[in-house]
Every structure is written in C-alpha cells, then in structure tokens.
Design a protein around this motif. Structure first.
Motif, PDB file in Angstrom:
ATOM      1  N   ALA A 240      37.727  41.798  37.461  1.00  0.00           N
ATOM      2  CA  ALA A 240      37.705  41.920  38.918  1.00  0.00           C
ATOM      3  C   ALA A 240      37.213  43.311  39.292  1.00  0.00           C
ATOM      4  O   ALA A 240      37.482  44.274  38.581  1.00  0.00           O
ATOM      5  CB  ALA A 240      39.103  41.701  39.469  1.00  0.00           C
ATOM      6  N   GLU A 241      36.487  43.387  40.392  1.00  0.00           N
ATOM      7  CA  GLU A 241      36.057  44.686  40.940  1.00  0.00           C
ATOM      8  C   GLU A 241      36.341  44.676  42.433  1.00  0.00           C
ATOM      9  O   GLU A 241      36.262  43.621  43.065  1.00  0.00           O
ATOM     10  CB  GLU A 241      34.543  44.858  40.816  1.00  0.00           C
ATOM     11  N   SER A 242      36.640  45.845  42.958  1.00  0.00           N
ATOM     12  CA  SER A 242      36.793  45.959  44.411  1.00  0.00           C
ATOM     13  C   SER A 242      36.748  47.432  44.746  1.00  0.00           C
ATOM     14  O   SER A 242      37.266  48.259  43.987  1.00  0.00           O
ATOM     15  CB  SER A 242      38.135  45.361  44.847  1.00  0.00           C
ATOM     16  N   ALA A 243      36.117  47.749  45.866  1.00  0.00           N
ATOM     17  CA  ALA A 243      36.091  49.153  46.274  1.00  0.00           C
ATOM     18  C   ALA A 243      37.431  49.534  46.903  1.00  0.00           C
ATOM     19  O   ALA A 243      37.639  50.677  47.257  1.00  0.00           O
ATOM     20  CB  ALA A 243      34.939  49.398  47.234  1.00  0.00           C
ATOM     21  N   GLY A 244      38.346  48.546  47.029  1.00  0.00           N
ATOM     22  CA  GLY A 244      39.680  48.837  47.552  1.00  0.00           C
ATOM     23  C   GLY A 244      40.029  47.912  48.697  1.00  0.00           C
ATOM     24  O   GLY A 244      39.229  47.044  49.071  1.00  0.00           O
ATOM     25  N   PRO A 245      41.238  48.068  49.277  1.00  0.00           N
ATOM     26  CA  PRO A 245      41.676  47.184  50.350  1.00  0.00           C
ATOM     27  C   PRO A 245      40.664  47.135  51.504  1.00  0.00           C
ATOM     28  O   PRO A 245      40.149  48.170  51.924  1.00  0.00           O
ATOM     29  CB  PRO A 245      42.996  47.804  50.803  1.00  0.00           C
ATOM     30  N   GLY A 246      40.358  45.923  51.943  1.00  0.00           N
ATOM     31  CA  GLY A 246      39.436  45.730  53.061  1.00  0.00           C
ATOM     32  C   GLY A 246      37.969  45.824  52.661  1.00  0.00           C
ATOM     33  O   GLY A 246      37.084  45.660  53.502  1.00  0.00           O
ATOM     34  N   GLN A 247      37.699  46.087  51.387  1.00  0.00           N
ATOM     35  CA  GLN A 247      36.312  46.329  50.954  1.00  0.00           C
ATOM     36  C   GLN A 247      35.704  45.156  50.191  1.00  0.00           C
ATOM     37  O   GLN A 247      34.676  45.328  49.552  1.00  0.00           O
ATOM     38  CB  GLN A 247      36.247  47.563  50.047  1.00  0.00           C
ATOM     39  N   GLY A 248      36.359  43.992  50.201  1.00  0.00           N
ATOM     40  CA  GLY A 248      35.820  42.842  49.474  1.00  0.00           C
ATOM     41  C   GLY A 248      36.107  42.926  47.986  1.00  0.00           C
ATOM     42  O   GLY A 248      36.560  43.969  47.489  1.00  0.00           O
ATOM     43  N   SER A 249      35.868  41.817  47.290  1.00  0.00           N
ATOM     44  CA  SER A 249      36.135  41.759  45.846  1.00  0.00           C
ATOM     45  C   SER A 249      35.009  41.018  45.159  1.00  0.00           C
ATOM     46  O   SER A 249      34.275  40.253  45.788  1.00  0.00           O
ATOM     47  CB  SER A 249      37.423  40.993  45.545  1.00  0.00           C
ATOM     48  N   ALA A 250      34.878  41.244  43.867  1.00  0.00           N
ATOM     49  CA  ALA A 250      33.928  40.477  43.067  1.00  0.00           C
ATOM     50  C   ALA A 250      34.579  40.155  41.736  1.00  0.00           C
ATOM     51  O   ALA A 250      35.245  41.010  41.141  1.00  0.00           O
ATOM     52  CB  ALA A 250      32.658  41.281  42.853  1.00  0.00           C
ATOM     53  N   PHE A 251      34.428  38.916  41.306  1.00  0.00           N
ATOM     54  CA  PHE A 251      34.945  38.492  40.002  1.00  0.00           C
ATOM     55  C   PHE A 251      33.758  38.081  39.143  1.00  0.00           C
ATOM     56  O   PHE A 251      32.939  37.264  39.570  1.00  0.00           O
ATOM     57  CB  PHE A 251      35.919  37.316  40.170  1.00  0.00           C
ATOM     58  N   THR A 252      33.648  38.678  37.955  1.00  0.00           N
ATOM     59  CA  THR A 252      32.524  38.368  37.070  1.00  0.00           C
ATOM     60  C   THR A 252      33.014  37.669  35.807  1.00  0.00           C
ATOM     61  O   THR A 252      33.851  38.207  35.080  1.00  0.00           O
ATOM     62  CB  THR A 252      31.772  39.657  36.685  1.00  0.00           C
ATOM     63  N   VAL A 253      32.482  36.467  35.592  1.00  0.00           N
ATOM     64  CA  VAL A 253      32.814  35.681  34.396  1.00  0.00           C
ATOM     65  C   VAL A 253      31.620  35.734  33.456  1.00  0.00           C
ATOM     66  O   VAL A 253      30.480  35.556  33.895  1.00  0.00           O
ATOM     67  CB  VAL A 253      33.092  34.210  34.782  1.00  0.00           C
ATOM     68  N   ARG A 254      31.869  35.998  32.180  1.00  0.00           N
ATOM     69  CA  ARG A 254      30.799  35.943  31.172  1.00  0.00           C
ATOM     70  C   ARG A 254      31.156  34.890  30.154  1.00  0.00           C
ATOM     71  O   ARG A 254      32.277  34.878  29.635  1.00  0.00           O
ATOM     72  CB  ARG A 254      30.670  37.291  30.458  1.00  0.00           C
ATOM     73  N   LEU A 255      30.207  34.002  29.895  1.00  0.00           N
ATOM     74  CA  LEU A 255      30.443  32.931  28.929  1.00  0.00           C
ATOM     75  C   LEU A 255      29.298  32.893  27.929  1.00  0.00           C
ATOM     76  O   LEU A 255      28.129  33.040  28.329  1.00  0.00           O
ATOM     77  CB  LEU A 255      30.486  31.572  29.656  1.00  0.00           C
ATOM     78  N   PRO A 256      29.623  32.687  26.648  1.00  0.00           N
ATOM     79  CA  PRO A 256      28.521  32.555  25.684  1.00  0.00           C
ATOM     80  C   PRO A 256      27.714  31.300  26.013  1.00  0.00           C
ATOM     81  O   PRO A 256      28.295  30.262  26.351  1.00  0.00           O
ATOM     82  CB  PRO A 256      29.227  32.388  24.332  1.00  0.00           C
ATOM     83  N   CYS A 257      26.386  31.399  25.970  1.00  0.00           N
ATOM     84  CA  CYS A 257      25.581  30.218  26.277  1.00  0.00           C
ATOM     85  C   CYS A 257      24.563  29.955  25.169  1.00  0.00           C
ATOM     86  O   CYS A 257      24.373  30.797  24.274  1.00  0.00           O
ATOM     87  CB  CYS A 257      24.916  30.348  27.642  1.00  0.00           C
ATOM     88  N   LEU A 258      23.905  28.814  25.237  1.00  0.00           N
ATOM     89  CA  LEU A 258      22.923  28.422  24.219  1.00  0.00           C
ATOM     90  C   LEU A 258      21.585  29.104  24.534  1.00  0.00           C
ATOM     91  O   LEU A 258      21.313  29.425  25.696  1.00  0.00           O
ATOM     92  CB  LEU A 258      22.770  26.898  24.216  1.00  0.00           C
ATOM     93  N   PRO A 259      20.745  29.316  23.515  1.00  0.00           N
ATOM     94  CA  PRO A 259      19.459  29.967  23.769  1.00  0.00           C
ATOM     95  C   PRO A 259      18.637  29.176  24.777  1.00  0.00           C
ATOM     96  O   PRO A 259      18.748  27.947  24.835  1.00  0.00           O
ATOM     97  CB  PRO A 259      18.776  29.950  22.393  1.00  0.00           C
ATOM     98  N   ALA A 260      17.861  29.900  25.571  1.00  0.00           N
ATOM     99  CA  ALA A 260      17.009  29.231  26.569  1.00  0.00           C
ATOM    100  C   ALA A 260      16.012  28.335  25.848  1.00  0.00           C
ATOM    101  O   ALA A 260      15.511  28.705  24.782  1.00  0.00           O
ATOM    102  CB  ALA A 260      16.285  30.275  27.397  1.00  0.00           C
ATOM    103  N   GLN A 261      15.745  27.159  26.426  1.00  0.00           N
ATOM    104  CA  GLN A 261      14.738  26.259  25.845  1.00  0.00           C
ATOM    105  C   GLN A 261      13.363  26.859  26.096  1.00  0.00           C
ATOM    106  O   GLN A 261      13.078  27.265  27.225  1.00  0.00           O
ATOM    107  CB  GLN A 261      14.795  24.885  26.535  1.00  0.00           C
ATOM    108  N   PRO A 262      12.494  26.918  25.068  1.00  0.00           N
ATOM    109  CA  PRO A 262      11.139  27.403  25.345  1.00  0.00           C
ATOM    110  C   PRO A 262      10.470  26.449  26.314  1.00  0.00           C
ATOM    111  O   PRO A 262      10.718  25.234  26.271  1.00  0.00           O
ATOM    112  CB  PRO A 262      10.456  27.370  23.975  1.00  0.00           C
TER     113      PRO A 262
END
Ligand code: ADP
Length: 272
Positions: A240-262
């Motif tokens: 989670a990230e936030s600049a503080g109260p009243g400043q909004g929030s952001a949640f970043t999820v990272r997941l392992p994924c399969l290689p892009a199809q050529p």
C-alpha cells in the motif's frame, strides 16, 4: 546476593522478571481488548443487515402484489442478504487460511477475465458512490497460472475498498501492465488515504485505521488480510502507498506471469 564486581545481580534478575511479567500482562490485556472489540464489531456487522431484512418481510406480508414497494423491499432484502453471505464467507476463508485448508484451483488463465469478474464484484459499490472509474489495461492480454475466482476476489476487495474509502464523486483507477515476468495491477483512489504508520499494518487481521463502530461504512478488517494471503499463495506480493490522510491511496499487486506470446507472423510475410 552480589556478583564479583559487588553488584546486586539477584535484584537485577528480579527486576527483569517483573518487567517481563508486566509485558506479558500488557500483551494479554491487549489481546483480550482486541478480542472484545472484534466481537463487538462482528455483532454490529451481523446485526446491521437484519433490520432492513425484517422491514422488507413486514412490507411483503402486507403487500403481496408485485408493485414498486414490494419490488424495492425484495431488492433491499437481497442486497442485505448478499452482504451477510459475503461477510460469513470471508470469515470462513480466514479460518481456512489459518488451518491451512484453503486450496487454489490453479489453471492457465487470462488476466483480462480476472479483471472482468473483479469489476462485476465492485461495479455496484463504485457506481453507488458516483465515482469516476478508469481502467487502463494493456492491449496484449497477460497470461498467468492462478485460481481465477480467488484472484478476482482479491482484486474485487481492493476495488471495493477504493470505492468505500473515497468520498462520493471521487476517482478510482485500475492500471494493469506487464513488467518482465510480472503482472502489475495497481488500484488507485483519491480518497481518505492511509497514515504512514498504518501502510503495512492494514494487511494484518482485524486492523482498521478507524474502527467500524466509529464510522458509517461497515467492515471487519479482514479484506486486506485476505488479499495479501491470496496474492502470496500465488507467489505474488501486495503493498500500500499513500501520501497520508486525505491524500488518496494506491495498492500494487505483483503476480508472476507467463512469458508474452510472440506476435503471430503475418500471412503475407515473405517466406525466408
Ligand atoms: P475493512 O474495510 O473491513 O475495515 P480491510 O482489511 O479491507 O477491512 O481494510 C483494513 C483497513 O485499511 C480499513 O479499515 C481502512 O482503514 C484501510 N483501507 C483499506 N483500503 C483503503 C483505501 N483504499 N483507502 C483508505 N484506507 C483504506
């Protein structure tokens, strides 16, 4: 008793024992306070939907037709019942996680379908609050190994929270991109924000910045714990990230994924 330097070591020992006992007592009091508060919150959350369900039943007893009044009563009852089911399902998930009995039904999936079902889950909350919603998705879909129901549940929880902790008429965005062998999903809002000291704690079981009992919106403080547990079970992470109260929030999820199809070769490409 004195040590070789003439210091009273027995006394020092007793002081340490007393400090440890005080610490243990304090922890016990804290955990019993947290338990009391959880029971109060749970009772409150389970009690809340019952009043509109009872009112709805009373209306349907009197009004047996299919007019707008009984239709509204039915819709309210259904919504409240759905809310209770979700609450109890979340509690069951918590107990499955702590007993190690939760199972992922993993297959090769497209992230786009996870996003679609998460949006189905959270669309009512986003539109009820009148938020502007923006989805920024990559042109090439990302494939990964995962349990689509559990991943949609996790993403749906983040979107629901963004809707819930942003004052009406706010902005919520979902941005998805590929970063090498990772799918990155970011849920942003311009709402209440999170104090710096709580950014990691919000993922703990029952952690809330403000108690359910002190605010209009309900909640048991288990949604983000579920998000982190489910994402971790997929080999991913969430912060989670936030600049503080009243400043909004952001949640970043990272997941392992399969290689892009050529990219598929064009039919009219000259043969080599
Ligand atoms: P609940 O919403 O039931 O309280 P959660 O586990 O989903 O429980 O969230 C824990 C706490 O994190 C919330 O009580 C809230 O204080 C804070 N929180 C979660 N999402 C957001 C958000 N998008 N903006 C601000 N605060 C948030």
């Amino acid at each position: 008793l004195w040590d070789a330097q003439g210091r009273p070591y027995r006394m020092a020992g007793s002081v340490i024992e007393v400090t440890e006992r005080k610490q243990a007592e304090h922890e016990l009091q804290e955990s019993s306070r947290a338990k009391d508060e959880f029971i109060a919150t749970l009772a409150h959350e389970l009690r809340n939907p019952l009043a509109p369900i009872r009112t709805g039943l009373d209306i349907l007893k009197r009004d047996t037709g299919n007019g707008p009044v009984s239709q509204r009563a039915r819709a309210t009852m259904e919504r409240q019942l759905q809310h209770m089911i979700r609450l109890v399902d979340d509690l069951l998930d918590i107990s499955r996680i702590s007993s190690g009995k939760i199972r992922l039904d993993v297959s090769r999936i497209h992230l786009r379908s996870v996003v679609d079902s998460a949006l189905e889950i959270s669309r009512p909350a986003l539109s009820a609050a009148g938020h502007a919603f923006e989805a920024d998705l990559p042109d090439d879909d990302i494939e990964l190994m995962g349990d689509p129901t559990r991943l949609s549940q996790a993403l749906g929880n983040l979107l629901n929270n963004a809707a819930k902790y942003t004052p009406p008429g706010g902005r919520v965005a979902l941005r998805v991109r590929r970063e090498g062998d990772q799918a990155v999903l970011r849920v942003e809002d311009n709402g209440e924000g999170i104090p710096p000291g709580m950014l990691d704690r919000v993922f703990s079981l029952f952690a809330q910045v403000r108690s359910t009992l002190d605010r209009a919106q309900g909640g048991l403080g288990i949604g983000l714990y579920l998000v982190r547990s489910l994402v971790t079970m997929h080999g991913g992470s969430v912060v989670a990230e936030s600049a503080g109260p009243g400043q909004g929030s952001a949640f970043t999820v990272r997941l392992p994924c399969l290689p892009a199809q050529p990219a598929a070769p064009k039919h009219d490409a000259p043969a080599k």
